[in-house]
Design an enzyme around this catalytic site. Structure first.
Site: not given
Length: 585
Positions: A207, A202
């Protein structure tokens, strides 16, 4: 468009139109004017349409250049103009709360809350275009949705033809302000070639969570997740950085970008490269640069609550928080350069010379000869770290420019014994985190970027600006050492670690470090503890208060093998002391 009305024909950048036939030549003057007028109108429409679609959708060879860095070939992009999202070709709108998910064999595989205890259900009506941008809107519903959720939000994923394998992925984003918000811009593998998450990888470009207005600092997380499949009770690895420079990035547009090469991942906020990673691993079937040698698709999601924001109930969200808008102005994907595709990590090894750098676009040329590494995201100019009422993180790899004796002192200034190439022209021993998280532990580690391994008498310096009078000053340091008597000091306005007072400086604090533990479990049969990051402790000290104005902080090591990841400065006393890192309980 170049027009040539001679008998050789009409020449354009789009096509080649031959000379008119003799019958056309024999037309009257009025007829000829009408004919060529129609030709001009048609060609003009063709050019406008071609320009629109080259900017808008999926053709390579576009003329849009990256926000920063070298010129690249545009592979595809979406500028989010028009009235509707391009869900026919590029995007899929995700619908649901995870409970409805099924496995590859078609059997139910509920993943309610997406494994993170999230509160939202993604709905189609929460995804729309507005004023030339994509909007993912989080709302508090008046009545429960059919699946029982009271919070709705938006999420889209790119379809397989619009996947990415190497190159630059760039987005212009306005982050939402509000408690519980968890906006993300990340990549997942098209196929789970190396196994279920996180074995096939990933890539989190961005974020953030619980974003507040200034003077609160916005955390920007960029991470890699890899290792063995947790569904098969495997161990996990994680590498990543957190930028938290004391300013809010919410409510204003910024560029977030990844430059992905076979042996390197670079992360940017606007022009500022704050992170680079070269270390990762996957399960026993992995080899080479796996798992990051496969195509990944793009995900843009606006989650509400869960394990990262640490908001698990609607009652924990203040009134007036909703609605929140996560706004994306564009997504652009560019090819990797030849230099990126052929680059191999020179570290550990001798520092990169300017001659080597000039022969490769991989490196940033013309570094400043002095001053702070930190950049102001608004102006793009070098600026010191600001000590404010917010927590300000100074990552140890962001030491000042200037080289040996100015930005740092290293016992072997021509050699980096670490693995990280973020500062390729400097001999500071810069390692990077490769966190080991054993099965059964919390799946997210506290990634914090590269770290400096200090030997006795080595130091690094950082330009700062104290913006106000504060009654207290604390520093929280993330460190790792096995020595039982490791010490250091922080001095200011001097680079004389032995006697800073003699040349006008002062000692801010004397630091005694708690020794770290050693994890007892290897990540995998083929990957040993010597290949991963050490265990980390977080510890804080009260410092001497600094007067307002510009200063230079210097971290001086009194011990060998002292690993330092970051320093968090704040006028408020931290809550925890000390904190053990993942895999080290």
């Amino acid at each position: 468009i170049k027009m040539n009305l001679k008998c050789q024909g009409l020449s354009t950048s789009l096509n080649k139109i031959k000379c008119p036939s003799p019958k056309l030549r024999n037309l009257s003057k009025t007829q000829k004017i009408t004919f060529f007028g129609v030709v001009f109108v048609v060609l003009g429409l063709i050019v406008l349409l071609a320009t629109f679609f080259s900017l808008k959708s999926n053709d390579s060879g576009g003329k849009i250049t990256p926000f920063s860095g070298v010129e690249r070939d545009l592979v595809w992009n979406d500028e989010f103009t028009g009235s509707n999202l391009n869900s026919d070709d590029i995007w899929t709108i995700y619908i649901g709360n995870g409970c409805e998910e099924v496995a590859d064999d078609g059997q139910p595989a509920p993943n309610c809350g997406f494994g993170n205890e999230e509160l939202q259900s993604y709905e189609e009506s929460n995804v729309y275009l507005e004023s030339g941008s994509l909007v993912l809107e989080a709302r508090l519903e008046e009545t429960p949705l059919p699946n029982g959720n009271l919070v709705s939000s938006g999420k889209i994923t790119s379809k397989e033809p619009y996947s990415v394998l190497y190159g630059r992925v760039e987005a212009k984003i306005t982050l939402p302000i509000g408690t519980s918000g968890w906006p993300a811009f990340f990549l997942l593998p098209v196929n789970e070639t190396y196994g279920a998450w996180p074995a096939s990888g990933e890539i989190d470009i961005l974020e953030s969570y619980n974003i507040r207005e200034s003077p609160n600092s916005t955390p920007i997380l960029s991470s890699l997740h890899y290792g063995e499949s947790l569904y098969e009770e495997g161990n996990k690895g994680q590498n990543g950085c957190v930028m938290m420079d004391g300013h809010s990035l919410g409510g204003e547009p910024h560029i977030f970008a990844l430059e992905w090469a076979p042996e390197s991942m670079k992360f940017y906020v606007d022009d500022f490269q704050f992170c680079e990673m070269t270390q990762w691993w996957t399960g026993d079937v992995g080899q080479g640069n796996s798992p990051y040698d496969q195509p990944f698709y793009i995900i843009i999601a606006f989650a509400i609550g869960g394990q990262v924001p640490q908001v698990y109930n609607l009652t924990d969200i203040p009134d007036g928080t909703f609605p929140m808008k996560y706004v994306i102005d564009y997504i652009r994907v560019y090819d990797a350069t030849e230099d990126e595709m052929s680059w191999t990590n020179p570290f550990p090894g001798e520092i990169v010379s300017q001659i080597e750098a000039e022969n490769s676009t991989f490196y940033l040329l013309n570094e400043p000869t002095s001053g702070p590494y930190h950049y102001d995201l608004g102006t793009g100019e070098q600026t010191p770290f600001s000590i404010t009422a917010a927590t300000v993180r100074i990552d140890m790899e962001h030491f000042d420019y200037g080289g040996e004796g100015v930005g740092y002192h290293d016992l072997d200034p021509d050699y980096n014994f670490g693995t990280n190439p973020l500062r390729p022209f400097d001999g500071v021993d810069l390692y990077e985190e490769n966190i080991f998280i054993p099965y059964g532990s919390f799946k997210f580690g506290n990634s914090a970027g590269s770290y400096v391994k200090f030997m006795k008498d080595e130091w690094t310096s950082y330009s700062i600006l104290v913006e106000d009078n504060y009654y207290f000053l604390f520093v929280e340091i993330r460190h790792s050492t096995l020595a039982v008597d490791a010490t250091a000091k922080i001095i200011v306005d001097s680079k004389n670690c032995l006697d800073p007072i003699s040349d006008g400086g002062m000692i801010l604090g004397e630091l005694d470090f708690v020794p770290s533990h050693v994890p007892s479990t290897d990540p995998s049969a083929n990957y040993t503890l010597s290949d991963v990051s050490p265990c980390w402790q977080t510890q804080y000290w009260e410092l001497t208060v600094l007067p307002p104005g510009a200063h230079t902080i210097v971290f001086c090591s009194n011990s060998d093998d002292l690993n330092i990841s970051y320093m968090d400065f704040s006028p408020y006393q931290p809550v925890f002391d000390p904190i053990e890192g993942p895999g080290c309980e």
